[in-house]
Design an enzyme around this catalytic site. Structure first.
Site, PDB file in Angstrom:
ATOM      1  N   HIS A  64       0.767  -0.872   0.108  1.00 58.09           N
ATOM      2  CA  HIS A  64       0.096   0.154  -0.073  1.00 58.09           C
ATOM      3  C   HIS A  64       1.082   1.014   0.002  1.00 58.09           C
ATOM      4  CE1 HIS A  64      -3.483  -2.954   1.713  1.00 58.09           C
ATOM      5  NE2 HIS A  64      -3.563  -2.304   0.794  1.00 58.09           N
TER       6      HIS A  64
ATOM      7  N   GLU B  68       1.578   3.560   3.102  1.00 58.07           N
ATOM      8  CA  GLU B  68       2.070   2.606   4.379  1.00 58.07           C
ATOM      9  C   GLU B  68       3.561   2.682   3.796  1.00 58.07           C
ATOM     10  OE1 GLU B  68      -0.195  -0.688   4.990  1.00 58.07           O
ATOM     11  OE2 GLU B  68      -2.042   0.264   4.927  1.00 58.07           O
TER      12      GLU B  68
ATOM     13  N   HIS C 190       3.158  -3.305   6.630  1.00 57.21           N
ATOM     14  CA  HIS C 190       1.839  -2.884   6.439  1.00 57.21           C
ATOM     15  C   HIS C 190       2.289  -1.866   7.485  1.00 57.21           C
ATOM     16  CE1 HIS C 190      -0.743  -4.705   3.243  1.00 57.21           C
ATOM     17  NE2 HIS C 190       0.344  -5.938   3.390  1.00 57.21           N
TER      18      HIS C 190
ATOM     19  N   GLU D  57       2.076  -5.557  11.165  1.00 58.78           N
ATOM     20  CA  GLU D  57       1.593  -3.981  10.752  1.00 58.78           C
ATOM     21  C   GLU D  57       2.498  -4.047  11.993  1.00 58.78           C
ATOM     22  OE1 GLU D  57      -0.725  -2.605   9.460  1.00 58.78           O
ATOM     23  OE2 GLU D  57      -1.707  -4.605   8.795  1.00 58.78           O
TER      24      GLU D  57
END
Length: 474
Positions: free
Chosen positions: A109, A112, A207, A291
């Site tokens: 993404h 990100e 991410h 993440e």
């Protein structure tokens, strides 16, 4: 006229829904100025954002300055024609060797960004310390490492989540639970082709938007809503792998939202068409989603602390690729085989709730060498080995012991169990039926001298005792 207006209202409403970011990755807590991306940064030591040009020059410099361990190549191009760079780091980067393959991917993404910078600093760290630091030198010598800092270079330059076609790449991969009519984006196809032509044992994609390690499945067989645990056949192993990362990252491990900083994907937020499930279900690569920051596009002033937060974790997770079973699958004329192996634990999963969505995960050999590397927890496993045109070995038993060390050089060099298989060619008249195998194997622990030898032999009476059988060769 009324019906036309109503139709337009509904069209506008549903179009808005389609373009809204999914809840799991929707919370962008950053306030990012347009001038945040510093142009043409080429120094891997600098805690600044590396734009496409700067990152490309940096990677080229690494390939030149650390040519003994680094090889730079492109796996494809983005919508706008930018190269999707991959860097291979190993002691013989131009050769195929009997080493487990590991993959880090980031910046799927575009907005990100922290994973992109973490991987740039990881590359620089390895380049600086190879031949100096014993641990990093050992890890590189024993592992075939691939790092792709961004698979969405257009999204980063545009400072947006999707690619230049405004498609979410993490909803664009083949999915075992939910088919899609969407065509694959150039970035997606490049990653798919790259993974399918390798035999990765372990990987992760990075991410932002939360802080945790997310493991399969992200999708679910019977549910389309979040909050339902979607168990994989390697559920316990995945929890261990995620914990190896989170435990070295205090912010992640001490999460108030996720116990020990880890979570099942669908239990947190269900999604379909993700890279994580594609890598695991279709290619046998154990793969998690990392993440790394609550803020998706943090200010440059945070980059140094985020590297410090993740420095130990990126290494702790990488070294897990050295757990489990390794070996070769060859033909009876000693040629390497493109074979598939399935490892199933002895314990029954019939009483586990919820049931694993898939019962078998296939490990592939490297067709050029015939070597395989399967990450496994300690325990007993039944193994099936199959290759087109060859008799299948079934119900072979291998025991994976507890490694001598849980981390570091000890784990890298002494945790493997080695098992080699030799398959004989099959024929329509003499092919083995299901369950009929003949096998002899010597299982030894890698790392010095053999500490255990197990000979397993199973032979079921056959109608034609003179026909060839499958065998194993150490």
């Amino acid at each position: 006229m009324f019906s036309l207006k109503l139709s337009l209202i509904f069209f506008s409403f549903f179009s808005t829904i389609i373009l809204v970011r999914p809840p799991r990755e929707a919370i962008d807590k950053s306030i990012r100025p347009k001038t945040q991306v510093t142009q043409n940064q080429t120094d891997g030591h600098a805690f600044t954002y590396h734009d496409y040009t700067g990152m490309s020059i940096f990677l080229s410099n690494i390939a030149q300055n650390c040519s003994s361990i680094a090889r730079l190549f492109s796996i494809g191009r983005s919508v706008q024609g930018r190269e999707i760079w991959a860097l291979r780091l190993t002691d013989n980067p131009t050769k195929e060797e009997d080493e487990p393959e590991f993959l880090y991917i980031a910046n799927m993404h575009g907005d990100e960004t922290i994973g992109r910078e973490v991987l740039i600093h990881l590359i620089q760290d390895i380049c600086d310390n190879y031949g100096v630091d014993e641990y990093i030198t050992t890890l590189v010598n024993e592992t075939d490492i691939y790092i792709i800092p961004t698979i969405n270079p257009d999204g980063f330059e545009l400072q947006q989540r999707p690619n230049a076609n405004y498609q979410d790449l993490n909803r664009n991969f083949p999915d075992q639970f939910l088919s899609s009519s969407e065509s694959f984006q150039p970035e997606t196809s490049s990653v798919m082709n790259f993974i399918q032509n390798k035999s990765f044992s372990l990987g992760a994609n990075m991410h932002g938007g939360s802080v945790c390690c997310n493991y399969p499945w992200d999708g679910a067989k019977y549910h389309r809503s979040s909050g339902y645990y979607s168990r994989s056949p390697d559920d316990s192993l995945y929890q261990s792998l995620c914990t190896s990362y989170s435990k070295a990252n205090k912010l992640m491990f001490n999460s108030t939202e996720f116990p020990n900083g880890i979570t099942n994907g669908a239990d947190w937020y269900v999604l379909f068409g993700g890279l994580q499930d594609f890598s695991y279900a279709y290619n046998g690569m154990l793969h998690v989603t990392l993440e790394l920051t609550e803020t998706k596009f943090p200010a440059e002033s945070y980059l140094e602390s985020e590297w410090e937060n993740n420095h130990d974790s990126v290494y702790r997770y990488m070294e897990q690729v050295h757990r489990g079973v390794r070996g070769f699958v060859i033909s009876d004329d000693n040629s390497p085989l493109a074979a598939n192996l399935v490892f199933q634990p002895f314990q029954s999963v019939s009483n586990i709730e919820p049931q694993p969505a898939a019962q078998e995960i296939t490990t592939r050999t490297d067709k050029s060498l015939g070597d395989f590397h399967r990450v496994l927890l300690p325990g007993n496993y039944r193994v099936k080995v199959a290759a087109d045109g060859y008799n299948t070995i079934q119900n072979f038993v291998v025991e994976v012991p507890t490694p001598n060390s849980e981390t570091g050089i000890g784990l890298i060099k002494s945790s493997w169990v080695s098992v080699n298989f030799t398959l004989t060619k099959s024929s329509s008249k003499e092919a083995l039926t299901s369950g009929e195998t003949a096998a002899v194997v010597i299982v030894s622990i890698i790392g010095g001298f053999s500490i255990a030898i197990v000979i397993y032999f199973y032979l079921q009476r056959r109608k034609n005792p003179e026909s060839p059988t499958s065998k194993m060769l150490v």
